[in-house]
Design a protein around this motif. Structure first.
Motif, PDB file in Angstrom:
ATOM      1  N   PHE A 160       0.115   0.066  11.012  1.00  0.00           N
ATOM      2  CA  PHE A 160      -0.280   1.463  10.801  1.00  0.00           C
ATOM      3  C   PHE A 160      -1.705   1.713  11.274  1.00  0.00           C
ATOM      4  N   PHE A 161      -2.572   0.720  11.107  1.00  0.00           N
ATOM      5  CA  PHE A 161      -3.948   0.855  11.575  1.00  0.00           C
ATOM      6  C   PHE A 161      -3.976   1.022  13.095  1.00  0.00           C
ATOM      7  N   PHE A 220       0.837  -1.193   0.000  1.00  0.00           N
ATOM      8  CA  PHE A 220       0.000   0.000   0.000  1.00  0.00           C
ATOM      9  C   PHE A 220       0.873   1.244   0.000  1.00  0.00           C
ATOM     10  N   SER A 221       0.277   2.327  -0.455  1.00  0.00           N
ATOM     11  CA  SER A 221       0.947   3.622  -0.439  1.00  0.00           C
ATOM     12  C   SER A 221       0.579   4.295   0.882  1.00  0.00           C
ATOM     13  N   LEU A 222       1.577   4.703   1.632  1.00  0.00           N
ATOM     14  CA  LEU A 222       1.325   5.331   2.932  1.00  0.00           C
ATOM     15  C   LEU A 222       0.476   6.590   2.770  1.00  0.00           C
ATOM     16  N   GLN A 223       0.744   7.341   1.720  1.00  0.00           N
ATOM     17  CA  GLN A 223      -0.022   8.571   1.459  1.00  0.00           C
ATOM     18  C   GLN A 223      -1.507   8.257   1.246  1.00  0.00           C
ATOM     19  N   GLN A 224      -1.793   7.249   0.422  1.00  0.00           N
ATOM     20  CA  GLN A 224      -3.183   6.858   0.185  1.00  0.00           C
ATOM     21  C   GLN A 224      -3.809   6.307   1.468  1.00  0.00           C
ATOM     22  N   TRP A 225      -3.028   5.523   2.209  1.00  0.00           N
ATOM     23  CA  TRP A 225      -3.508   4.916   3.452  1.00  0.00           C
ATOM     24  C   TRP A 225      -3.955   5.988   4.432  1.00  0.00           C
ATOM     25  N   LYS A 226      -3.139   7.035   4.568  1.00  0.00           N
ATOM     26  CA  LYS A 226      -3.454   8.099   5.524  1.00  0.00           C
ATOM     27  C   LYS A 226      -4.735   8.845   5.163  1.00  0.00           C
ATOM     28  N   SER A 227      -5.098   8.840   3.888  1.00  0.00           N
ATOM     29  CA  SER A 227      -6.295   9.577   3.457  1.00  0.00           C
ATOM     30  C   SER A 227      -7.587   8.787   3.713  1.00  0.00           C
ATOM     31  N   LYS A 228      -7.479   7.523   4.100  1.00  0.00           N
ATOM     32  CA  LYS A 228      -8.663   6.692   4.326  1.00  0.00           C
ATOM     33  C   LYS A 228      -9.172   6.831   5.758  1.00  0.00           C
TER      34      LYS A 228
END
Length: 176
Positions: free
Chosen positions: A165-166, A66-74
């Motif tokens: 990260f979750f 996963f992309s950390l940037q995309q992950w943070k936006s969820k």
């Protein structure tokens, strides 16, 4: 390992009594580090098993990069559902592989991975921010693998990545 399973079981019992407080696992960073080490250990041990067969029926594994940037936006709920889908595939892959591996070393490691992945799966179903329950109608990105070791690699990557990260994101909310 039994201590890890016992710890998770006692945690699950605690969560069932008080759904709003999954703080122990989330707030104590040492626990997720312990699960990461266990995942690495399982992966290493299965790699040392002798003569593991290729799976005649390939395991369907989630793509857990996963992309950390995309992950943070969820939202946390979106992350939870995504991880549940990944875990559902992993539990299914471990179950399917168990039926194809008679060799003791591999069977033992698969059983342990199944128990750990299923425990996280059950645990994450207790966290919910939206009305309704989790449905198994997810279509995660997946791949088919015939190597048993790839199941362990995927599990380690999931625990080390999305799950860690979750829990880190949940800690910001729950551990003030």
């Amino acid at each position: 390992s039994s201590p890890g399973l016992l710890l998770l079981t006692s945690f699950l019992l605690h969560v069932k009594e008080d759904r709003a407080s999954p703080t122990r696992l989330v707030c104590d960073n040492r626990l997720i580090q312990k699960y990461i080490m266990e995942a690495k250990d399982m992966e290493k041990r299965v790699g040392q098993c002798q003569a593991l067969p290729a799976l005649s029926c390939p395991a369907v594994l989630p793509l857990v990069d996963f992309s950390l940037q995309q992950w943070k936006s969820k939202s946390n709920e979106t992350k939870r559902r995504e991880i549940l889908c990944d875990l559902a595939l992993l539990v299914g892959a471990a179950t399917g592989a168990q039926g194809q591996v008679s060799e003791e070393c591999g069977a033992k490691q698969l059983n342990q991975l199944y128990r750990h992945a299923n425990s996280f799966f059950l645990l994450l179903q207790t966290f919910s921010w939206e009305a309704g329950h989790w449905e198994s109608s997810c279509s995660p990105h997946s791949m088919e693998q015939t190597h048993i070791t790839s199941i362990f690699l995927t599990y380690r990557q999931l625990v080390q990545g999305k799950l860690r990260f979750f829990f880190h994101d949940l800690a910001k909310v729950l551990c003030k």
